[in-house]
Write a protein that holds these residues in place. Structure first.
Motif, PDB file in Angstrom:
ATOM      1  N   GLY A  16      13.366  -0.416   3.186  1.00  0.00           N
ATOM      2  CA  GLY A  16      13.735   0.532   2.147  1.00  0.00           C
ATOM      3  C   GLY A  16      12.570   1.372   1.661  1.00  0.00           C
ATOM      4  N   SER A  17      12.841   2.190   0.660  1.00  0.00           N
ATOM      5  CA  SER A  17      11.850   3.115   0.116  1.00  0.00           C
ATOM      6  C   SER A  17      11.784   3.016  -1.398  1.00  0.00           C
ATOM      7  CB  SER A  17      12.199   4.557   0.494  1.00  0.00           C
ATOM      8  OG  SER A  17      12.173   4.744   1.888  1.00  0.00           O
ATOM      9  N   LEU A  18      10.614   3.315  -1.913  1.00  0.00           N
ATOM     10  CA  LEU A  18      10.400   3.462  -3.348  1.00  0.00           C
ATOM     11  C   LEU A  18       9.411   4.586  -3.572  1.00  0.00           C
ATOM     12  CD1 LEU A  18       9.939  -0.160  -4.803  1.00  0.00           C
ATOM     13  CD2 LEU A  18      11.816   1.411  -5.294  1.00  0.00           C
ATOM     14  N   ARG A  19       9.536   5.224  -4.722  1.00  0.00           N
ATOM     15  CA  ARG A  19       8.571   6.250  -5.109  1.00  0.00           C
ATOM     16  C   ARG A  19       7.964   5.846  -6.441  1.00  0.00           C
ATOM     17  NH1 ARG A  19       9.316  12.343  -7.380  1.00  0.00           N
ATOM     18  NH2 ARG A  19       7.546  13.347  -6.350  1.00  0.00           N
ATOM     19  N   LEU A  20       6.669   5.586  -6.420  1.00  0.00           N
ATOM     20  CA  LEU A  20       5.955   5.274  -7.651  1.00  0.00           C
ATOM     21  C   LEU A  20       5.434   6.558  -8.275  1.00  0.00           C
ATOM     22  CD1 LEU A  20       3.852   2.170  -6.545  1.00  0.00           C
ATOM     23  CD2 LEU A  20       6.204   2.270  -7.367  1.00  0.00           C
ATOM     24  N   SER A  21       5.460   6.586  -9.602  1.00  0.00           N
ATOM     25  CA  SER A  21       4.933   7.725 -10.338  1.00  0.00           C
ATOM     26  C   SER A  21       3.878   7.248 -11.328  1.00  0.00           C
ATOM     27  CB  SER A  21       6.050   8.423 -11.119  1.00  0.00           C
ATOM     28  OG  SER A  21       7.049   8.907 -10.254  1.00  0.00           O
ATOM     29  N   ASP A  60      -6.708   4.245   2.598  1.00  0.00           N
ATOM     30  CA  ASP A  60      -7.724   3.231   2.857  1.00  0.00           C
ATOM     31  C   ASP A  60      -7.164   1.971   3.501  1.00  0.00           C
ATOM     32  OD1 ASP A  60     -10.463   4.095   1.311  1.00  0.00           O
ATOM     33  OD2 ASP A  60      -8.671   4.896   0.337  1.00  0.00           O
ATOM     34  N   ALA A  61      -5.912   1.683   3.240  1.00  0.00           N
ATOM     35  CA  ALA A  61      -5.310   0.486   3.809  1.00  0.00           C
ATOM     36  C   ALA A  61      -4.615   0.871   5.112  1.00  0.00           C
ATOM     37  CB  ALA A  61      -4.309  -0.119   2.828  1.00  0.00           C
ATOM     38  N   ASP A  62      -5.128   0.344   6.234  1.00  0.00           N
ATOM     39  CA  ASP A  62      -4.555   0.683   7.535  1.00  0.00           C
ATOM     40  C   ASP A  62      -3.078   0.330   7.602  1.00  0.00           C
ATOM     41  OD1 ASP A  62      -7.533  -0.194   9.468  1.00  0.00           O
ATOM     42  OD2 ASP A  62      -6.935   1.662   8.471  1.00  0.00           O
ATOM     43  N   SER A  63      -2.699  -0.699   6.893  1.00  0.00           N
ATOM     44  CA  SER A  63      -1.321  -1.183   6.988  1.00  0.00           C
ATOM     45  C   SER A  63      -0.303  -0.212   6.404  1.00  0.00           C
ATOM     46  CB  SER A  63      -1.199  -2.537   6.271  1.00  0.00           C
ATOM     47  OG  SER A  63      -1.508  -2.402   4.900  1.00  0.00           O
ATOM     48  N   VAL A  64      -0.740   0.772   5.628  1.00  0.00           N
ATOM     49  CA  VAL A  64       0.225   1.693   5.017  1.00  0.00           C
ATOM     50  C   VAL A  64       0.241   3.056   5.695  1.00  0.00           C
ATOM     51  CG1 VAL A  64      -0.175   0.545   2.807  1.00  0.00           C
ATOM     52  CG2 VAL A  64      -1.277   2.743   3.245  1.00  0.00           C
ATOM     53  N   LYS A  65      -0.689   3.296   6.604  1.00  0.00           N
ATOM     54  CA  LYS A  65      -0.766   4.605   7.263  1.00  0.00           C
ATOM     55  C   LYS A  65       0.516   4.877   8.041  1.00  0.00           C
ATOM     56  CE  LYS A  65      -5.794   4.659   7.550  1.00  0.00           C
ATOM     57  NZ  LYS A  65      -6.995   4.603   8.410  1.00  0.00           N
ATOM     58  N   GLY A  66       1.058   6.062   7.826  1.00  0.00           N
ATOM     59  CA  GLY A  66       2.300   6.445   8.468  1.00  0.00           C
ATOM     60  C   GLY A  66       3.543   6.035   7.694  1.00  0.00           C
ATOM     61  N   TYR A  80       1.893  10.549  -7.336  1.00  0.00           N
ATOM     62  CA  TYR A  80       3.016   9.813  -6.780  1.00  0.00           C
ATOM     63  C   TYR A  80       2.581   9.021  -5.551  1.00  0.00           C
ATOM     64  CZ  TYR A  80       5.350  13.472  -9.472  1.00  0.00           C
ATOM     65  OH  TYR A  80       5.742  14.329 -10.471  1.00  0.00           O
ATOM     66  N   LEU A  81       3.328   7.976  -5.272  1.00  0.00           N
ATOM     67  CA  LEU A  81       3.155   7.242  -4.028  1.00  0.00           C
ATOM     68  C   LEU A  81       4.543   7.014  -3.447  1.00  0.00           C
ATOM     69  CD1 LEU A  81       1.004   5.907  -2.185  1.00  0.00           C
ATOM     70  CD2 LEU A  81       1.607   3.720  -3.279  1.00  0.00           C
ATOM     71  N   GLN A  82       4.842   7.751  -2.393  1.00  0.00           N
ATOM     72  CA  GLN A  82       6.100   7.580  -1.672  1.00  0.00           C
ATOM     73  C   GLN A  82       5.904   6.471  -0.653  1.00  0.00           C
ATOM     74  OE1 GLN A  82       9.175   9.069  -2.074  1.00  0.00           O
ATOM     75  NE2 GLN A  82       9.899   7.629  -0.509  1.00  0.00           N
ATOM     76  N   MET A  83       6.709   5.434  -0.749  1.00  0.00           N
ATOM     77  CA  MET A  83       6.568   4.282   0.140  1.00  0.00           C
ATOM     78  C   MET A  83       7.835   4.125   0.959  1.00  0.00           C
ATOM     79  SD  MET A  83       4.722   1.591  -2.482  1.00  0.00           S
ATOM     80  CE  MET A  83       6.196   1.411  -3.481  1.00  0.00           C
ATOM     81  N   ASP A  84       7.713   4.276   2.253  1.00  0.00           N
ATOM     82  CA  ASP A  84       8.843   4.152   3.169  1.00  0.00           C
ATOM     83  C   ASP A  84       8.636   2.962   4.107  1.00  0.00           C
ATOM     84  OD1 ASP A  84       8.691   7.721   3.368  1.00  0.00           O
ATOM     85  OD2 ASP A  84      10.088   6.535   2.163  1.00  0.00           O
ATOM     86  N   SER A  85       9.722   2.557   4.747  1.00  0.00           N
ATOM     87  CA  SER A  85       9.674   1.432   5.694  1.00  0.00           C
ATOM     88  C   SER A  85       8.945   0.242   5.086  1.00  0.00           C
ATOM     89  CB  SER A  85       8.980   1.869   6.993  1.00  0.00           C
ATOM     90  OG  SER A  85       9.627   2.976   7.571  1.00  0.00           O
ATOM     91  N   LEU A  86       9.327  -0.102   3.902  1.00  0.00           N
ATOM     92  CA  LEU A  86       8.631  -1.169   3.180  1.00  0.00           C
ATOM     93  C   LEU A  86       8.803  -2.512   3.862  1.00  0.00           C
ATOM     94  CD1 LEU A  86       9.380   0.041  -0.412  1.00  0.00           C
ATOM     95  CD2 LEU A  86       7.103  -0.475   0.465  1.00  0.00           C
ATOM     96  N   LYS A  87       7.751  -3.307   3.761  1.00  0.00           N
ATOM     97  CA  LYS A  87       7.701  -4.630   4.376  1.00  0.00           C
ATOM     98  C   LYS A  87       7.444  -5.676   3.288  1.00  0.00           C
ATOM     99  CE  LYS A  87       5.446  -2.622   8.436  1.00  0.00           C
ATOM    100  NZ  LYS A  87       4.248  -2.675   9.328  1.00  0.00           N
ATOM    101  N   PRO A  88       7.819  -6.917   3.542  1.00  0.00           N
ATOM    102  CA  PRO A  88       7.550  -7.968   2.544  1.00  0.00           C
ATOM    103  C   PRO A  88       6.076  -8.054   2.150  1.00  0.00           C
ATOM    104  CG  PRO A  88       9.115  -8.770   4.158  1.00  0.00           C
ATOM    105  CD  PRO A  88       8.658  -7.416   4.650  1.00  0.00           C
TER     106      PRO A  88
END
Length: 118
Positions: A16-21, A60-66, A80-88
């Motif tokens: 899923g996705s979340l957008r932080l503000s 800076d965190a390789d795990s979030v690139k892309g 803002y931080l748009q977060m897609d393809s979220l993982k546990p």
């Protein structure tokens, strides 16, 4: 000095996705490099991404690139931080961060919890 208030966290399923503000108030917003850190339970705080006043992004965190995208609106004093393809493993408390480019002072928000779970 700048005051920072985060919002947008919550519980989301994997994929899923979340957008932080983050709303900033106080000193001139353009003087700040803005960013997001996160801290998972039992782990050290980790820098996720930063963005300069002219919009240069750095992840800076390789795990979030892309998957994550940082952005800012200087007219609204928002980042803002748009977060897609979220993982546990993205589960953490996410903090907004502001660093004054002249004084190097760093200010933090209170954090917003992101939980990725089915």
């Amino acid at each position: 000095q700048v005051q920072l208030v985060e919002s947008g966290g919550g519980l989301v399923q994997p994929g899923g996705s979340l957008r932080l503000s983050c709303a900033a108030s106080g000193s001139s917003f353009r003087n700040y490099i803005m960013g997001w850190y996160r801290q998972a339970l039992g782990k050290q705080r980790e820098l996720v991404a930063t963005i300069t006043s002219v919009g240069t992004e750095n992840y800076d965190a390789d795990s979030v690139k892309g998957r994550f995208t940082i952005s800012r609106d200087n007219a609204k004093n928002m980042v803002y931080l748009q977060m897609d393809s979220l993982k546990p493993e993205d589960t953490a408390l996410y903090y907004c961060y502001a660093r004054d480019v002249f004084t190097r002072r760093v200010d933090w928000g209170q954090g917003t919890q992101v939980t990725v779970s089915s």
